[in-house]
Design a protein around this motif. Sequence first.
Motif, PDB file in Angstrom:
ATOM      1  N   GLN A 143       0.835  -1.204   0.000  1.00 18.81           N
ATOM      2  CA  GLN A 143       0.000   0.000   0.000  1.00 18.81           C
ATOM      3  C   GLN A 143       0.869   1.254   0.000  1.00 18.81           C
ATOM      4  O   GLN A 143       0.578   2.223  -0.722  1.00 18.81           O
ATOM      5  N   GLU A 179       1.381   6.694  -6.939  1.00 20.07           N
ATOM      6  CA  GLU A 179       0.250   7.557  -7.299  1.00 20.07           C
ATOM      7  C   GLU A 179       0.569   9.023  -7.038  1.00 20.07           C
ATOM      8  O   GLU A 179       0.115   9.910  -7.764  1.00 20.07           O
ATOM      9  N   GLU A 213       0.904   4.137  -2.935  1.00 22.21           N
ATOM     10  CA  GLU A 213       0.663   5.560  -2.669  1.00 22.21           C
ATOM     11  C   GLU A 213       1.813   6.415  -3.169  1.00 22.21           C
ATOM     12  O   GLU A 213       1.603   7.520  -3.673  1.00 22.21           O
TER      13      GLU A 213
END
Length: 551
Positions: free
Chosen positions: A216, A223, A220
């Motif tokens: 995760q 992104e 992130e």
Amino acid sequence: MIVLVPVSMFSVNFSVARGRPYSRLERRVLEEIAARAGVAPHQGATLTSLCETFRVHERLMVEAVVTLVGAGWVAVTSGREATFVLTDEGQQACSSGKDPASVVVAPAAPCTLVFDRTAGQLARRGEVLTVSKQEARPDLNPSTPLRIVRNALDESQIQKLLPRASGEWVRSIGRPRLVTVDRYLPVRVDLADRAITGLPRGWHQALSAEILGVAQTRQEELEAAPNLQPTPQTAGKEPPLVPAAPPATGQTRHPTPLSLAGRRSPASAVGAPAPPQTDVSFPWLDEADPFGNGGDDFTEQSIEAALFSEVSGEESHQLLITEALATAANHVLIASPTVNVESLSKLGGAIQAAVSRGVRVDVLYGDTDEGTTPQDIVNLLNRIGYHAARRLGRDLVRPAKEPTGSGAGLLIFDGKDGALEAVIGNYAWAGSPGSKQARSVHVGGTEFMALVARAAAGLWMWSGDPDSADRWRRVADRCQDNTAVSAARGDRLKDQVLAELIVDDEHAQVPQSPEDSALRIGGACRHENGSAVGIRGISAVIRRPETLATP
């Protein structure tokens, strides 16, 4: 997305044994030799008299006598005709009615185990596909943190993983030898489904949250900066490896880390820089559930044991340890999560009485309470031993000189019949009471106690006393021999249950709230740093027969 788990490999040398109980003839011959020694001590039993008594062929009698001599129970005296007499061990065996195993011990092929450096999990090499650091590309793929740096494995955990044939058992385990450190287990993570592919059976509970968190975080980061790619390390200026193309014949072949031949990318062949990679291909992860990783199997390691009672409260535990010290024949081991001089002094009289009978008493502790030092404990127990049996008492009382770091509340003792029993829980036998209610299980059974004895050896290794660890390894060996005898005779345990011993980082495999049918009791504590980083403790998971699913 690929996430890497740092692992190491250990090679373990071990030996296996195969045994059988003595025949009825051998038992009767032993009893006849004892009877003749009582009636005519100067004559004893001879081969001729034994054949006449039992009316069997001389060859059968020779085999029976040779077996008893080989076990050390019968000695041969010289004279006009060889006569047979019982040794001290034979006298004890004859009076107790105990049957030994006729054991053949042989070295087994070394076993390679994979050790997870994030959560301390273990698996056989065949259950884990690992790759080298060069193949894993940790400069491109995120990895879970390397927390555990120690290079020691607990024997009670190792024993569960060592392969053996039907009818064999692990007789001895050598010290694990570190083979390699810089290896990784690649797993594929699907954040949308929160699915992980590539973890071996039993590792999901301990590592899933960690792996998903790492994936995760990387997602992130990508992104937030879509044009940012990880920069490959340039040390050595080695171009990256890419998997070789499949054979042109169209035949399929199951790929493994060792069969994936690397070749230079076309770009690197002409000197052009290779584009950065964020997901090195590991084709075996594309298969559906390649290791049967549907979930953890909590009953896989359960073995037969005897559940004598469940214990709760201060008074019940004190009555139990007092009785153990008063009735033990050879061994008492006390492992307390904490220790202080005041609490240990309350056991001083019972320990002194046990030592005066020749009982060996071991005292270990996870940590000292405030105001107590390890040397205070050593001095107190040395005084108790000396008052009990002078210099011999100091040999019989063995205090740990260093804390074990374990949260285990463990009591081991043997009764008059020599059978080991254990009390496993969270009770501080020699320290200040904890905040939780004291709960334990009183268990027995030779196979289960062999694991408990090896866990005791592991505690002594953490305390820096290999001699005491060796002593408990020998106790474990005797338990295994007795297990072989019972299995061959078809003996059944009274109050039988299925039990699993959970040691140290194995606690991370079992959910904190297991299914209602299982009783989990024990003591463990987590260390965030130092040589003991991880979970240190001992617990038992008990399943009664009536709660097990019918196949």
